[in-house]
Design an enzyme around this catalytic site. Structure first.
Site, PDB file in Angstrom:
ATOM      1  N   HIS A 148       0.863  -1.179   0.000  1.00  0.00           N
ATOM      2  CA  HIS A 148       0.000   0.000   0.000  1.00  0.00           C
ATOM      3  C   HIS A 148       0.906   1.238   0.000  1.00  0.00           C
ATOM      4  CE1 HIS A 148      -2.839   2.902   1.865  1.00  0.00           C
ATOM      5  NE2 HIS A 148      -3.811   2.086   1.500  1.00  0.00           N
TER       6      HIS A 148
ATOM      7  N   GLN B 146      -4.930  -5.137   6.904  1.00  0.00           N
ATOM      8  CA  GLN B 146      -5.953  -6.033   6.333  1.00  0.00           C
ATOM      9  C   GLN B 146      -5.981  -7.400   7.008  1.00  0.00           C
ATOM     10  OE1 GLN B 146      -8.253  -5.181   4.190  1.00  0.00           O
ATOM     11  NE2 GLN B 146      -7.430  -3.148   3.765  1.00  0.00           N
TER      12      GLN B 146
ATOM     13  N   LYS C 268     -10.560  -0.490  10.667  1.00  0.00           N
ATOM     14  CA  LYS C 268     -10.666  -1.703   9.851  1.00  0.00           C
ATOM     15  C   LYS C 268     -11.002  -2.920  10.705  1.00  0.00           C
ATOM     16  CE  LYS C 268      -7.579  -0.016   6.283  1.00  0.00           C
ATOM     17  NZ  LYS C 268      -8.260   0.337   5.042  1.00  0.00           N
TER      18      LYS C 268
END
Ligand code: PMP
Length: 404
Positions: A122, A202, A225
């Site tokens: 990312h 993630q 998240k």
């Protein structure tokens, strides 16, 4: 297995209608929805407890301070850190990585030193290192990936030399879904005495993370998240590294004493938490971790893997579909394109059918360049999603494809 219908009742937003259709929220990779208990916890903090922490002698301030420090212990327990002072609250993954890039960079990196990252990172795990490249003249080494979107571990093993000072890679790819072999990555780096930062943005909501079992030197993630609020995140760092690193920002909280002649910095974790901390965020994050723990990460992982396989099987039948990321070990993230239909058109038309997916480069432009594409359509699942939603989604993708 999970009682999804019961779980969905904890997320009122999932009852929304979008253009008259039931909302199908498949943008969990970008951010997760918040359960009522997290929202209520934030309200409760502001309604009953609000006060600046660490500074006050008065009751409210002490209560708020205790809640913030309890939240730190909850995070410690959740990722099995050895000490609570190894948990630094930040604004999120991005700030955590910037903190390490700055402070580790100041303490340990000099011109010509090398930091290993990977092709699938990312932007938040690329740009801070490039800034360090500009500031200090370090070099970036990039681990290549294979056709399935897996790291080339042979290439990785051969990247180490006496200039290698840090490895910084993601646990799970936000585009490809690849679950990287982080245990192995860390083990190899440690044979060269090189520390490792893992971007867990993630992974944290989808698999059990044990920083001691991994032997990670740094592990970072964002609260939003993992069903927590926006604006709070975590940097876990081993005590020995954090103690050896200078502060990232100066101000209140991070000092022991200040005079115009000399300032003595505070001890861990406060050294890295300049200014008024987001104590409502930390407390609500702890609530989110409690919520996720009650469902159980093993259950979540098993259920989301089932959703992934179900969706992959259904989507594969669509004429002209191409998947980006087909790793053997993959999380519940699906990136795809259908024939030459632009990802943006697909996303816009799915939206009109009530389906929220993400389109674009997903903050991973170098990965897009690797595939020679501009972007993909991405569906990312949570434990509150269902197979019925996936059925509707597959039919919708088919319908949109037939329109072109
Ligand atoms: N790393 C990965 C793998 C991500 O998916 C994200 C969020 N898309 C980030 C870092 C950045 O997280 P945040 O914007 O919450 O700082």
């Amino acid at each position: 297995m999970l009682d999804t219908q019961k779980i969905r009742m904890d997320f009122p937003i999932l009852n929304r209608k979008i253009y008259g259709k039931d909302l199908i929220y498949f943008d969990n990779g970008a951010t997760t929805q918040k359960p009522l208990c997290v929202i209520e916890k934030m309200n409760e903090c502001y309604l009953n407890q609000n006060s600046n922490i660490h500074r006050g002698v008065h009751h409210l301030s002490q209560e708020a301070t205790m809640a913030h420090e309890e939240a730190r212990k909850s995070v410690q327990k959740f990722i099995n850190a050895a000490h609570d002072h190894e948990i630094i609250f930040t604004r999120g993954t991005t700030e955590s990585i910037n903190l390490v890039a700055f402070a580790f960079g100041e303490a340990f990196l000099k011109e010509g030193d090398e930091v290993i990252i990977s092709t699938m990172e990312h932007h938040s795990n690329i740009v801070p290192w490039q800034m360090l490249q500009d500031r200090k003249g370090i070099k970036l080494r990039i681990i290549p990936i294979n056709e399935k979107g897996e790291l080339d571990m042979e290439a990785y093993k051969n990247m180490f030399n006496e200039r290698t000072k840090l490895v910084s890679v993601m646990h799970v790819s936000n585009v490809l879904g690849t679950i990287n072999p982080v245990e192995e990555i860390i083990r190899i780096a440690h044979t060269h005495d090189v520390p490792v930062l893992i971007d867990g943005a993630q992974a944290i909501a989808h698999t059990k993370v044990d920083v001691q079992a991994l032997d990670a030197d740094f592990y970072v993630f964002s609260g939003h998240k993992i069903y927590g609020p926006n604006g709070i995140g975590v940097l876990y760092g081993k005590e020995k590294w954090l103690n050896a690193m200078p502060p990232y920002q100066g101000g209140g909280e991070m000092i022991a004493t200040v005079s115009f002649d000399k300032t003595v910095y505070n001890e861990l974790p406060f050294k890295f938490e300049a200014g008024t901390p987001d104590y409502v965020g930390s407390v609500a994050l702890a609530k989110a971790l409690e919520y996720v723990s009650a469902i159980g990460l093993e259950n979540i992982e098993a259920y989301e893997t089932e959703l992934l396989h179900y969706a992959m099987e259904g989507l594969s039948k669509i004429d002209g579909i191409r998947f980006y990321g087909t790793a053997d070990h993959k999380g519940a993230v699906i990136s795809f394109l259908v024939r030459d239909i632009h990802h943006y058109d697909m996303g816009m038309l799915l939206d009109k059918l009530g389906i929220a997916v993400r389109t674009g480069h997903h903050c991973a432009q170098p990965l897009m360049q690797h595939y020679g594409i501009e972007g993909t359509v991405r569906a990312s699942f949570s434990f509150y999603n269902t197979k019925e939603e996936i059925d509707t989604f597959i039919k919708a993708v088919e319908r949109v494809s037939n329109m072109f």
